[in-house]
Motif scaffolding. Structure first.
Motif, PDB file in Angstrom:
ATOM      1  N   ALA A   1       0.984  -1.047   0.184  1.00 41.66           N
ATOM      2  CA  ALA A   1       0.085  -0.034   0.376  1.00 41.66           C
ATOM      3  C   ALA A   1       1.064   1.447   0.178  1.00 41.66           C
ATOM      4  N   ARG A   2       1.839   0.935   0.404  1.00 35.70           N
ATOM      5  CA  ARG A   2       2.953   2.294   0.733  1.00 35.70           C
ATOM      6  C   ARG A   2       3.160   2.953  -0.528  1.00 35.70           C
ATOM      7  N   PHE A   3       3.980   1.183  -1.251  1.00 34.34           N
ATOM      8  CA  PHE A   3       4.740   1.896  -3.151  1.00 34.34           C
ATOM      9  C   PHE A   3       3.723   2.004  -3.532  1.00 34.34           C
ATOM     10  N   ALA A   4       2.160   1.431  -4.043  1.00 38.45           N
ATOM     11  CA  ALA A   4       1.335   1.955  -4.225  1.00 38.45           C
ATOM     12  C   ALA A   4       0.669   3.404  -4.320  1.00 38.45           C
ATOM     13  N   LYS A   5       0.908   4.191  -2.919  1.00 38.66           N
ATOM     14  CA  LYS A   5       0.480   5.316  -2.160  1.00 38.66           C
ATOM     15  C   LYS A   5       1.384   6.611  -3.538  1.00 38.66           C
ATOM     16  N   ALA A   6       3.372   6.001  -3.416  1.00 37.67           N
ATOM     17  CA  ALA A   6       3.968   6.263  -3.656  1.00 37.67           C
ATOM     18  C   ALA A   6       3.579   6.654  -5.302  1.00 37.67           C
ATOM     19  N   MET A   7       3.426   5.558  -5.939  1.00 37.76           N
ATOM     20  CA  MET A   7       2.490   5.613  -7.290  1.00 37.76           C
ATOM     21  C   MET A   7       2.205   6.594  -7.233  1.00 37.76           C
ATOM     22  N   ASP A   8       0.874   6.542  -7.156  1.00 40.30           N
ATOM     23  CA  ASP A   8       0.329   7.744  -7.071  1.00 40.30           C
ATOM     24  C   ASP A   8       0.438   8.984  -6.852  1.00 40.30           C
ATOM     25  N   ARG A   9       1.440   9.480  -6.048  1.00 41.52           N
ATOM     26  CA  ARG A   9       2.384  10.372  -6.275  1.00 41.52           C
ATOM     27  C   ARG A   9       3.361  11.268  -7.666  1.00 41.52           C
ATOM     28  N   LEU A  10       3.684  10.137  -7.366  1.00 46.28           N
ATOM     29  CA  LEU A  10       5.014   9.946  -8.432  1.00 46.28           C
ATOM     30  C   LEU A  10       4.880  10.143  -9.510  1.00 46.28           C
ATOM     31  N   GLN A  11       3.688   9.840 -10.505  1.00 46.25           N
ATOM     32  CA  GLN A  11       3.437   9.892 -12.024  1.00 46.25           C
ATOM     33  C   GLN A  11       2.673  10.929 -11.872  1.00 46.25           C
ATOM     34  N   PRO A  12       1.282  11.552 -11.605  1.00 39.03           N
ATOM     35  CA  PRO A  12       1.641  13.254 -11.520  1.00 39.03           C
ATOM     36  C   PRO A  12       3.315  13.903 -11.750  1.00 39.03           C
ATOM     37  N   LEU A  13       3.876  13.419 -10.937  1.00 41.27           N
ATOM     38  CA  LEU A  13       5.086  14.838 -11.242  1.00 41.27           C
ATOM     39  C   LEU A  13       5.060  14.367 -12.150  1.00 41.27           C
ATOM     40  N   LEU A  14       5.393  12.650 -12.856  1.00 36.08           N
ATOM     41  CA  LEU A  14       6.502  12.915 -14.063  1.00 36.08           C
ATOM     42  C   LEU A  14       5.574  13.458 -15.086  1.00 36.08           C
ATOM     43  N   LEU A  15       4.275  14.084 -15.190  1.00 38.27           N
ATOM     44  CA  LEU A  15       2.982  14.016 -15.847  1.00 38.27           C
ATOM     45  C   LEU A  15       4.053  15.831 -16.032  1.00 38.27           C
ATOM     46  N   ASN A  16       3.768  16.634 -14.562  1.00 35.91           N
ATOM     47  CA  ASN A  16       3.785  18.015 -14.710  1.00 35.91           C
ATOM     48  C   ASN A  16       5.156  18.264 -15.247  1.00 35.91           C
ATOM     49  N   TRP A  17       6.395  17.109 -14.614  1.00 35.61           N
ATOM     50  CA  TRP A  17       7.542  17.977 -15.125  1.00 35.61           C
ATOM     51  C   TRP A  17       7.478  18.039 -17.066  1.00 35.61           C
ATOM     52  N   MET A  18       6.810  16.852 -17.714  1.00 37.16           N
ATOM     53  CA  MET A  18       7.028  16.775 -18.710  1.00 37.16           C
ATOM     54  C   MET A  18       5.629  18.036 -19.287  1.00 37.16           C
ATOM     55  N   ALA A  19       5.031  18.608 -19.227  1.00 36.39           N
ATOM     56  CA  ALA A  19       4.892  19.921 -19.329  1.00 36.39           C
ATOM     57  C   ALA A  19       4.581  20.721 -18.960  1.00 36.39           C
ATOM     58  N   ARG A  20       6.195  20.884 -17.884  1.00 33.64           N
ATOM     59  CA  ARG A  20       7.138  21.895 -17.622  1.00 33.64           C
ATOM     60  C   ARG A  20       6.059  23.150 -17.039  1.00 33.64           C
ATOM     61  N   GLY A  21       6.154  22.396 -15.985  1.00 36.19           N
ATOM     62  CA  GLY A  21       4.486  22.823 -14.754  1.00 36.19           C
ATOM     63  C   GLY A  21       3.585  21.805 -14.776  1.00 36.19           C
ATOM     64  N   GLY A  22       2.828  22.402 -15.244  1.00 39.86           N
ATOM     65  CA  GLY A  22       1.291  21.655 -15.092  1.00 39.86           C
ATOM     66  C   GLY A  22       0.887  22.036 -14.084  1.00 39.86           C
ATOM     67  N   THR A  23      -0.241  21.075 -12.851  1.00 36.12           N
ATOM     68  CA  THR A  23      -0.153  21.900 -11.916  1.00 36.12           C
ATOM     69  C   THR A  23       0.136  22.439 -10.618  1.00 36.12           C
ATOM     70  N   TRP A  24       1.796  22.367 -10.906  1.00 35.41           N
ATOM     71  CA  TRP A  24       2.728  23.071 -10.320  1.00 35.41           C
ATOM     72  C   TRP A  24       2.443  24.675 -10.431  1.00 35.41           C
ATOM     73  N   ARG A  25       1.992  24.941 -11.622  1.00 38.07           N
ATOM     74  CA  ARG A  25       1.451  26.460 -11.599  1.00 38.07           C
ATOM     75  C   ARG A  25       0.111  26.600 -11.153  1.00 38.07           C
ATOM     76  N   THR A  26      -0.535  26.277 -10.752  1.00 36.68           N
ATOM     77  CA  THR A  26      -2.223  26.046  -9.778  1.00 36.68           C
ATOM     78  C   THR A  26      -1.829  27.524  -8.976  1.00 36.68           C
ATOM     79  N   PRO A  27      -2.828  28.397  -9.232  1.00 40.27           N
ATOM     80  CA  PRO A  27      -2.405  30.062  -8.223  1.00 40.27           C
ATOM     81  C   PRO A  27      -2.032  29.641  -7.169  1.00 40.27           C
ATOM     82  N   GLY A  28      -1.413  30.273  -6.231  1.00 39.65           N
ATOM     83  CA  GLY A  28      -1.042  29.952  -4.663  1.00 39.65           C
ATOM     84  C   GLY A  28      -0.398  28.936  -4.155  1.00 39.65           C
ATOM     85  N   VAL A  29       0.026  28.448  -5.405  1.00 35.74           N
ATOM     86  CA  VAL A  29       0.972  27.055  -5.162  1.00 35.74           C
ATOM     87  C   VAL A  29       2.115  26.237  -4.792  1.00 35.74           C
ATOM     88  N   THR A  30       3.522  26.535  -4.165  1.00 31.32           N
ATOM     89  CA  THR A  30       4.236  26.800  -3.994  1.00 31.32           C
ATOM     90  C   THR A  30       5.270  25.489  -4.435  1.00 31.32           C
TER      91      THR A  30
END
Length: 218
Positions: free
Chosen positions: A147-176
């Motif tokens: 379960a811990r590894f499954a959760k890690a994948m759940d957080r890592l996958q969008p991290l990879l997609l945001n990296w590929m998008a050069r920010g993606g949801t990291w650019r959400t207003p108010g998010v640092t």
């Protein structure tokens, strides 16, 4: 949940009357979860200019488990972990997606998702309903290495997609960038090497201006 029973997708084209009852329940569930393909997430795809849906996300997590299992800090059962990631977001069919950085939407997330789990899994035969609910609870509670590894994948996958998008949801207003690091730190509960790599991507994204640095305190 409303007292009025939800109209199931399978009722649009009812199965023949002589279908085995157990198989009818299983097929009804499988038709119902086809709705996962319609639940949009916030993460952008790497391969197309659109957002991903929950079914695509779950498939990608399953692939990540198969490929990245060797990076788990604890031995894991890959097949069991794949089951966890394939079903972890099924409740969003009824509960909806809750964006990671939307703190307001997350206030009643657990309540909504528990209600959805109770409604959705009971479509299955009792033994399978109990099994699926136990797997969903296992993912949510993160008490096992799988379960811990499954959760890690759940957080890592969008991290990879945001990296590929050069920010993606990291650019959400108010998010640092600090917010991103805090939300992704759970990766380290399962894999120190994957969290080191993920944190490196977040740090580099911040340096490139793909996420906002926290304002220095006065």
């Amino acid at each position: 949940m409303s007292d009025e029973r939800r109209r199931l997708l399978a009722e649009k084209t009812p199965f023949p009357d002589d279908l085995d009852d157990r198989l009818r329940a299983q097929l009804t569930f499988l038709v119902e979860v086809d709705q996962l393909k319609t639940i949009l997430r916030q993460s952008p795809l790497a391969a197309a200019d659109r957002r991903e849906n929950d079914a695509e996300h779950s498939w990608h997590l399953a692939m990540m488990v198969v490929i990245l299992a060797e990076h788990s800090d604890e031995p894991i059962d890959v097949g069991h972990t794949v089951q966890l990631v394939l079903l972890h977001d099924l409740v969003e069919i009824y509960a909806g997606d809750t964006p990671l950085y939307d703190t307001g939407a997350g206030v009643d997330q657990q309540e909504r998702e528990v209600a959805a789990a109770e409604e959705l899994f009971q479509l299955l035969p009792a033994d399978q309903a109990q099994r699926m609910r136990a797997l969903w609870d296992e993912f949510e509670e993160r008490r096992t290495p799988e379960a811990r590894f499954a959760k890690a994948m759940d957080r890592l996958q969008p991290l990879l997609l945001n990296w590929m998008a050069r920010g993606g949801t990291w650019r959400t207003p108010g998010v640092t960038a600090d917010d991103v690091r805090a939300r992704k730190a759970v990766i380290g509960d399962a894999s120190s090497s994957l969290w080191e790599a993920g944190r490196g991507l977040i740090d580099e994204g911040e340096r490139r201006g793909w996420s906002r640095s926290a304002e220095p305190e006065a």
